[in-house]
Motif scaffolding. Sequence first.
Motif, mmCIF file in Angstrom:
data_model
loop_
_atom_site.group_PDB
_atom_site.id
_atom_site.type_symbol
_atom_site.label_atom_id
_atom_site.label_comp_id
_atom_site.label_asym_id
_atom_site.label_seq_id
_atom_site.Cartn_x
_atom_site.Cartn_y
_atom_site.Cartn_z
ATOM 1 N N GLY A 1 0.861 -1.186 0.010
ATOM 2 C CA GLY A 1 -0.027 -0.019 0.088
ATOM 3 C C GLY A 1 0.838 1.187 0.166
ATOM 4 O O GLY A 1 0.285 2.563 0.123
ATOM 5 N N ARG A 2 1.893 1.302 -0.180
ATOM 6 C CA ARG A 2 3.135 2.075 -0.204
ATOM 7 C C ARG A 2 3.359 2.920 -1.671
ATOM 8 O O ARG A 2 4.074 3.702 -1.733
ATOM 9 C CB ARG A 2 4.362 2.067 0.277
ATOM 10 C CG ARG A 2 4.464 1.920 1.821
ATOM 11 C CD ARG A 2 5.629 1.358 2.434
ATOM 12 N NE ARG A 2 5.702 1.109 3.786
ATOM 13 C CZ ARG A 2 6.236 2.161 4.710
ATOM 14 N NH1 ARG A 2 6.642 3.133 4.105
ATOM 15 N NH2 ARG A 2 6.560 1.884 5.972
ATOM 16 N N GLY A 3 2.513 2.298 -2.530
ATOM 17 C CA GLY A 3 2.996 2.724 -3.897
ATOM 18 C C GLY A 3 4.265 2.241 -4.498
ATOM 19 O O GLY A 3 4.844 1.168 -3.862
ATOM 20 N N VAL A 4 4.759 2.830 -5.355
ATOM 21 C CA VAL A 4 6.069 2.422 -6.021
ATOM 22 C C VAL A 4 7.259 3.392 -6.075
ATOM 23 O O VAL A 4 6.997 4.552 -6.170
ATOM 24 C CB VAL A 4 5.810 2.193 -7.631
ATOM 25 C CG1 VAL A 4 7.170 1.453 -8.147
ATOM 26 C CG2 VAL A 4 4.699 1.403 -7.754
ATOM 27 N N LYS A 5 8.198 2.906 -5.195
ATOM 28 C CA LYS A 5 9.542 3.765 -5.304
ATOM 29 C C LYS A 5 9.336 5.108 -4.380
ATOM 30 O O LYS A 5 8.030 5.357 -3.849
ATOM 31 C CB LYS A 5 10.097 4.084 -6.594
ATOM 32 C CG LYS A 5 10.698 2.768 -7.230
ATOM 33 C CD LYS A 5 11.336 3.329 -8.444
ATOM 34 C CE LYS A 5 11.910 1.983 -9.319
ATOM 35 N NZ LYS A 5 12.334 2.493 -10.664
ATOM 36 N N GLY A 6 10.160 5.971 -4.295
ATOM 37 C CA GLY A 6 10.096 7.244 -3.866
ATOM 38 C C GLY A 6 10.272 7.498 -2.378
ATOM 39 O O GLY A 6 10.454 6.351 -1.519
ATOM 40 N N GLN A 7 10.322 8.661 -1.645
ATOM 41 C CA GLN A 7 10.921 8.893 -0.442
ATOM 42 C C GLN A 7 9.738 8.041 0.510
ATOM 43 O O GLN A 7 10.054 7.424 1.659
ATOM 44 C CB GLN A 7 10.901 10.289 0.076
ATOM 45 C CG GLN A 7 11.132 10.412 1.415
ATOM 46 C CD GLN A 7 11.097 11.988 1.771
ATOM 47 O OE1 GLN A 7 10.779 12.764 0.885
ATOM 48 N NE2 GLN A 7 11.880 12.539 2.994
ATOM 49 N N LYS A 8 8.404 8.322 0.242
ATOM 50 C CA LYS A 8 7.381 7.712 1.168
ATOM 51 C C LYS A 8 7.397 6.310 1.164
ATOM 52 O O LYS A 8 6.578 5.697 2.068
ATOM 53 C CB LYS A 8 5.970 8.432 0.943
ATOM 54 C CG LYS A 8 6.118 9.882 0.987
ATOM 55 C CD LYS A 8 4.621 10.299 0.747
ATOM 56 C CE LYS A 8 4.621 11.820 0.992
ATOM 57 N NZ LYS A 8 3.364 12.370 0.612
ATOM 58 N N SER A 9 7.961 5.610 0.085
ATOM 59 C CA SER A 9 7.722 4.017 0.248
ATOM 60 C C SER A 9 8.827 3.466 1.115
ATOM 61 O O SER A 9 8.567 2.190 1.467
ATOM 62 C CB SER A 9 7.928 3.606 -1.256
ATOM 63 O OG SER A 9 9.240 3.800 -1.544
ATOM 64 N N ARG A 10 9.871 4.094 1.443
ATOM 65 C CA ARG A 10 11.109 3.616 2.202
ATOM 66 C C ARG A 10 10.358 3.441 3.581
ATOM 67 O O ARG A 10 9.786 4.464 4.144
ATOM 68 C CB ARG A 10 12.118 4.466 1.865
ATOM 69 C CG ARG A 10 12.466 4.974 0.696
ATOM 70 C CD ARG A 10 12.992 3.911 -0.131
ATOM 71 N NE ARG A 10 13.578 4.376 -1.489
ATOM 72 C CZ ARG A 10 13.087 3.589 -2.599
ATOM 73 N NH1 ARG A 10 12.814 2.715 -2.612
ATOM 74 N NH2 ARG A 10 13.801 4.253 -3.746
ATOM 75 N N SER A 11 11.102 2.687 4.366
ATOM 76 C CA SER A 11 10.977 2.571 5.904
ATOM 77 C C SER A 11 11.870 3.388 6.602
ATOM 78 O O SER A 11 13.049 3.666 6.229
ATOM 79 C CB SER A 11 11.150 1.088 6.390
ATOM 80 O OG SER A 11 12.406 0.951 6.298
ATOM 81 N N GLY A 12 11.297 3.988 7.684
ATOM 82 C CA GLY A 12 12.002 4.592 8.487
ATOM 83 C C GLY A 12 11.994 6.315 8.163
ATOM 84 O O GLY A 12 12.985 6.918 8.577
ATOM 85 N N VAL A 13 11.339 6.562 7.180
ATOM 86 C CA VAL A 13 11.623 7.882 6.469
ATOM 87 C C VAL A 13 10.507 8.767 6.815
ATOM 88 O O VAL A 13 9.195 8.427 6.439
ATOM 89 C CB VAL A 13 11.927 7.829 5.007
ATOM 90 C CG1 VAL A 13 11.943 9.259 4.640
ATOM 91 C CG2 VAL A 13 12.961 7.120 4.542
ATOM 92 N N ALA A 14 10.821 9.773 7.407
ATOM 93 C CA ALA A 14 9.519 10.897 7.491
ATOM 94 C C ALA A 14 9.884 12.333 7.116
ATOM 95 O O ALA A 14 10.810 12.660 7.188
ATOM 96 C CB ALA A 14 9.166 11.155 9.283
ATOM 97 N N ILE A 15 9.047 12.904 6.455
ATOM 98 C CA ILE A 15 9.018 14.268 5.856
ATOM 99 C C ILE A 15 9.130 15.235 6.983
ATOM 100 O O ILE A 15 8.222 15.215 7.697
ATOM 101 C CB ILE A 15 8.240 14.485 4.712
ATOM 102 C CG1 ILE A 15 8.200 13.366 3.569
ATOM 103 C CG2 ILE A 15 8.459 15.931 4.060
ATOM 104 C CD1 ILE A 15 7.045 13.507 2.579
ATOM 105 N N LYS A 16 10.293 15.798 7.112
ATOM 106 C CA LYS A 16 10.483 16.655 8.118
ATOM 107 C C LYS A 16 9.535 17.936 8.386
ATOM 108 O O LYS A 16 9.259 18.447 7.172
ATOM 109 C CB LYS A 16 11.973 17.189 7.888
ATOM 110 C CG LYS A 16 12.488 18.350 9.090
ATOM 111 C CD LYS A 16 13.574 18.757 9.239
ATOM 112 C CE LYS A 16 14.151 20.000 10.236
ATOM 113 N NZ LYS A 16 15.152 20.488 9.890
#
Length: 153
Positions: A30-45
């Motif tokens: 459910g995270r879509g494909v690629k990109g910053q939001k699909s990675r684990s442990g990444v939060a947009i500051k």
Amino acid sequence: MTSLNTLNNLKTKKIRVGRGIGSGKGKTSGRGVKGQKSRSGVAIKSFEGGQMPLYRRLPKRGFNPVNKNDIAVINLGDLQNLIDNKKIKADEKININTFKKSKFFRKSINKFKVLSNGNFNSKIDIEADYSSKTAKEKIEKAGGQITVKNQSK
């Protein structure tokens, strides 16, 4: 009475992601494909999901000094009006607390200056932080006296 089974059916089941394509949340979970939001442990500051971010909700302070001196200005004409309207007693010593009690100055004011604009003819005893020369002359001419606290001489 409701049985335990019907209570369990009211709760929505937890979605188990990453358990095959048949679940509807398989592969990318459910995270879509690629990109910053699909990675684990990444939060947009400072991104709060569309809510107004904290740094924009708080008031700006910039270069305004936090503990600046608010100096109020009072003209002798205004002072005469206060005495004539009996908001201030001329026979008592007039200082900053007198003006705060009569609600002529707001509470954040901590110093005031007397200026000579207007007509003045009352005999008063006033204690100010600053004063113009002409205001001092007018007060003394009317028979009063002025005490200036922060004299630079």
